[in-house]
Design a protein around this motif. Sequence first.
Motif, mmCIF file in Angstrom:
data_model
loop_
_atom_site.group_PDB
_atom_site.id
_atom_site.type_symbol
_atom_site.label_atom_id
_atom_site.label_comp_id
_atom_site.label_asym_id
_atom_site.label_seq_id
_atom_site.Cartn_x
_atom_site.Cartn_y
_atom_site.Cartn_z
ATOM 1 N N ALA A 449 -65.935 81.664 50.379
ATOM 2 C CA ALA A 449 -65.539 82.382 49.163
ATOM 3 C C ALA A 449 -65.144 83.807 49.514
ATOM 4 N N ARG A 450 -64.284 84.396 48.696
ATOM 5 C CA ARG A 450 -63.875 85.776 48.918
ATOM 6 C C ARG A 450 -64.905 86.770 48.386
ATOM 7 N N ASP A 451 -65.682 86.343 47.406
ATOM 8 C CA ASP A 451 -66.674 87.243 46.823
ATOM 9 C C ASP A 451 -67.702 86.399 46.084
ATOM 10 N N LEU A 452 -68.695 87.059 45.499
ATOM 11 C CA LEU A 452 -69.757 86.347 44.808
ATOM 12 C C LEU A 452 -69.249 85.642 43.562
ATOM 13 N N ALA A 453 -68.298 86.251 42.866
ATOM 14 C CA ALA A 453 -67.783 85.627 41.648
ATOM 15 C C ALA A 453 -67.114 84.292 41.956
ATOM 16 N N GLU A 454 -66.365 84.233 43.043
ATOM 17 C CA GLU A 454 -65.699 82.990 43.406
ATOM 18 C C GLU A 454 -66.714 81.933 43.827
ATOM 19 N N SER A 455 -67.701 82.324 44.576
ATOM 20 C CA SER A 455 -68.741 81.380 44.978
ATOM 21 C C SER A 455 -69.563 80.935 43.774
ATOM 22 N N GLY A 456 -69.856 81.880 42.863
ATOM 23 C CA GLY A 456 -70.576 81.508 41.647
ATOM 24 C C GLY A 456 -69.796 80.537 40.797
ATOM 25 N N ALA A 457 -68.467 80.688 40.756
ATOM 26 C CA ALA A 457 -67.640 79.765 39.990
ATOM 27 C C ALA A 457 -67.676 78.366 40.601
ATOM 28 N N ALA A 458 -67.661 78.289 41.940
ATOM 29 C CA ALA A 458 -67.750 76.985 42.602
ATOM 30 C C ALA A 458 -69.087 76.317 42.288
ATOM 31 N N MET A 459 -70.169 77.096 42.322
ATOM 32 C CA MET A 459 -71.474 76.534 41.990
ATOM 33 C C MET A 459 -71.535 76.128 40.524
ATOM 34 N N SER A 460 -70.908 76.892 39.650
ATOM 35 C CA SER A 460 -70.924 76.567 38.223
ATOM 36 C C SER A 460 -70.252 75.232 37.958
ATOM 37 N N ARG A 461 -69.131 74.966 38.628
ATOM 38 C CA ARG A 461 -68.472 73.675 38.442
ATOM 39 C C ARG A 461 -69.392 72.538 38.856
ATOM 40 N N TRP A 462 -70.034 72.729 39.998
ATOM 41 C CA TRP A 462 -70.985 71.721 40.471
ATOM 42 C C TRP A 462 -72.143 71.559 39.477
ATOM 43 N N ALA A 463 -72.700 72.654 39.009
ATOM 44 C CA ALA A 463 -73.857 72.594 38.115
ATOM 45 C C ALA A 463 -73.499 71.980 36.770
ATOM 46 N N ARG A 464 -72.293 72.245 36.252
ATOM 47 C CA ARG A 464 -71.898 71.647 34.977
ATOM 48 C C ARG A 464 -71.821 70.131 35.083
ATOM 49 N N SER A 465 -71.322 69.635 36.201
ATOM 50 C CA SER A 465 -71.263 68.176 36.358
ATOM 51 C C SER A 465 -72.659 67.587 36.428
ATOM 52 N N ARG A 466 -73.585 68.310 37.068
ATOM 53 C CA ARG A 466 -74.968 67.815 37.123
ATOM 54 C C ARG A 466 -75.613 67.865 35.738
ATOM 55 N N ALA A 467 -75.368 68.921 34.999
ATOM 56 C CA ALA A 467 -75.937 69.025 33.654
ATOM 57 C C ALA A 467 -75.424 67.908 32.769
ATOM 58 N N ALA A 468 -74.136 67.588 32.863
ATOM 59 C CA ALA A 468 -73.578 66.504 32.066
ATOM 60 C C ALA A 468 -74.239 65.189 32.418
ATOM 61 N N ALA A 469 -74.439 64.956 33.709
ATOM 62 C CA ALA A 469 -75.099 63.723 34.126
ATOM 63 C C ALA A 469 -76.554 63.697 33.660
ATOM 64 N N GLY A 470 -77.220 64.862 33.714
ATOM 65 C CA GLY A 470 -78.621 64.914 33.311
ATOM 66 C C GLY A 470 -78.828 64.631 31.845
ATOM 67 N N ALA A 471 -77.827 64.952 31.022
ATOM 68 C CA ALA A 471 -77.922 64.672 29.593
ATOM 69 C C ALA A 471 -77.356 63.303 29.246
ATOM 70 N N GLY A 472 -76.903 62.570 30.267
ATOM 71 C CA GLY A 472 -76.323 61.267 30.006
ATOM 72 C C GLY A 472 -74.931 61.345 29.440
ATOM 73 N N LEU A 473 -74.262 62.509 29.590
ATOM 74 C CA LEU A 473 -72.956 62.683 28.981
ATOM 75 C C LEU A 473 -71.833 62.188 29.863
ATOM 76 N N SER A 474 -72.097 61.989 31.138
ATOM 77 C CA SER A 474 -71.076 61.484 32.040
ATOM 78 C C SER A 474 -71.770 60.843 33.218
ATOM 79 N N SER A 475 -71.038 60.051 33.961
ATOM 80 C CA SER A 475 -71.600 59.495 35.173
ATOM 81 C C SER A 475 -71.716 60.587 36.205
ATOM 82 N N PRO A 476 -72.652 60.447 37.180
ATOM 83 C CA PRO A 476 -72.786 61.490 38.193
ATOM 84 C C PRO A 476 -71.481 61.684 38.941
ATOM 85 N N PRO A 477 -71.195 62.904 39.376
ATOM 86 C CA PRO A 477 -69.947 63.166 40.079
ATOM 87 C C PRO A 477 -69.915 62.434 41.406
ATOM 88 N N PRO A 478 -68.724 62.144 41.941
ATOM 89 C CA PRO A 478 -68.624 61.431 43.204
ATOM 90 C C PRO A 478 -69.159 62.266 44.348
#
Length: 699
Positions: A449-478
């Motif tokens: 990542a170029r900075d913390l904001a970019e790395s935080g955004a990458a983690m946020s995308r990952w975390a949103r997919s996990r949150a969706a799976a945890g609530a049963g809203l989507s299948s776990p990401p590949p």
Amino acid sequence: MTHLVQAFRAFGAFRAFGRRVRAAAITPAALSPGAFSRPGGGHAPDLAGPFRRGRGRGAGAALLSLGLAAAPALAPGFGAGMGAALLLAPAPAAAEAPSRAAPPPPRPSPGAARPAAMQASLAIVSKPTTAKEASAVAGGRSPRAEAPARALEIAAPVAASARLTGRIGFALMDLETGELLETREGDGAFPPASVAKLFSAAYALETLGPEHRFETRIQASAAPVNGRVAGDLALVGAGDPELDTDALAELAAQARARGLQQVSGRFVADVSGWPSIPYIDPEQPEEASYNPSVSALNLDFNRVLFAWERGTGGYELSMEARGARSRTAAQRVAIGLGAPARGAFERRDEPAREVWTVASGALGKDGQRWLPVRRPALHAAEVFRSFAAGAGLDLPAPETDAAPGGGVTLALRRSRELAPIVQDMLKYSTNLTAEAVGLGATASRVGPARDLAESGAAMSRWARSRAAAGAGLSSPPPAAPEAPLRVASASAGAGAGPATGMGGSGAGLALAGPGSARPALSAGIAATMLARGAAAGPARVAGPVSAAGLSKTPDAAGPASGIALDLRNHSGLSEDSRVSPVATAAFLRAVERFGDGRARAGALRPLIKEYRLDPRKGETKVPASASAVAKTGTMYFVRGLAGYIDAASGRKLAFAIFSEDLARRDSLADTNDSGPSRGWLGRAREMERKMVRGWAAAY
């Protein structure tokens, strides 16, 4: 219509009302919020009104919270216990009854295929809400017409009596079923403070592995010949957050044991592949040691020890790199007495060093404190050079550059395994550790990542997919890795704001992906899971999200990008990060459960610090079988707590509690003065304690 009636009965609806609905011949197109259509063009009474007064837990409000206006398909097997979960889901604003209902379209012929919205409403099968109802359903009989059992309400009265200004949000979720048991402002966007470290810990553990070790090396262009290296020598960092002064002394001793005495070329500090970040949060006070720099080469948590002694001739000041066994003067960081323009400390950069100024009036007789280092790579290299000199190695002054290619390693230091590093990070809330492991995970996952904001955004995308799976809203990401970070960032920027992935209409939760069928989402739970006003970024005043606005295609920024989870770094030291209570609880469930709800050996939960349930004077003891672990988060007028509860009954729960008064935080004249927020934070902590103890005992 049989299925629809069954849904009413299973939710504990009134039998008389069910008979009226069966007689009404409801048409699919008439499934609008608050208005059921009859074939003749009249409208049945507003179903929502009688139940809203009961906090939305009656059958009518439950069906409205299922989103009959948009009516996306709710897949069978969405999650055990969904009956109660749906009853507890607050009805979205979009489900409010219109003042005038539109006239219904013609009723379809009996043989016509039902629209998808109708199929969704007919596919709902509820869970009995009482033991009596469960017995009746199991025996093939309809449950007796009686009001549904009232859900527990532990947290709401506690929040009401907390005397906190600002906002309060919380969510309590069953780990086994995903059932949302209690919530308030569940979809509200709150600053998580250090609760963000839970996301960073799981991100690093999943990406790097709990046994991962960070390596710091001394690398030479060639092996020493007669004690001399023909070429360059490099101190090569890989982001070890726990590298300390003792470790550099050991590396110098190792290199000397390999025969190194002299270098013909340069001595370089190699931090290539990592960003050099002078501050985690530039808005924090300059002298705050909890706000250090971050680099591939970190030393002593990127701090130096400032000490002073007052004698007859004035103060004697020193700056040291200090470990448990070794110490040396900090050659690249200096300090002197002066008159800072503001506050007690002031700092400036010179070509060869960092220079601090301290006001003499801020010093007592004798004392010491940590001060942050803003150029850690050169500082670490200079400390190594000092120890090398003590071991008989003659090295030139360091500079930053890449290590020589194809060289040999003369010394190696491997960190502890990642799991205990993360455990200490969660226990002591070390910001540098969170940023270092987060940046390392991003570099491994999608590239540096170029900075913390970019790395935080990458983690946020990952975390949103996990949150969706945890609530049963989507299948776990590949399991396949994400696209390279540069591509992901560019994609996210189109209509999403800079590298946040939280743009568009503010309701971008993906319900389908290429080549895979994802369980669809009820509008009521969607409204709880989605960030209100997400398109505006971390807005401090949230607005409602329309359930009808759910995206049907994957988002370029990753799945489930509309969920309220936008982390600007990995430590939580930012006013701009935002998470919602429900998304946090769902995320915690996801890291403890497989996609089908089965429990798995958690990599995160055993590392979280115990949360004590001891009673205060006059309080009843929580049963000994109950326990909790949790991570706290604190900034002035911002407070958070999230973790897991093993309730007295054996039920396993995930929870998140957030509170904030950002208006009062913004009004602080002195960012170093904790006084104005001290009472507010104390009341927030007491509220959290009562909620967690109540949940542990009652469930």
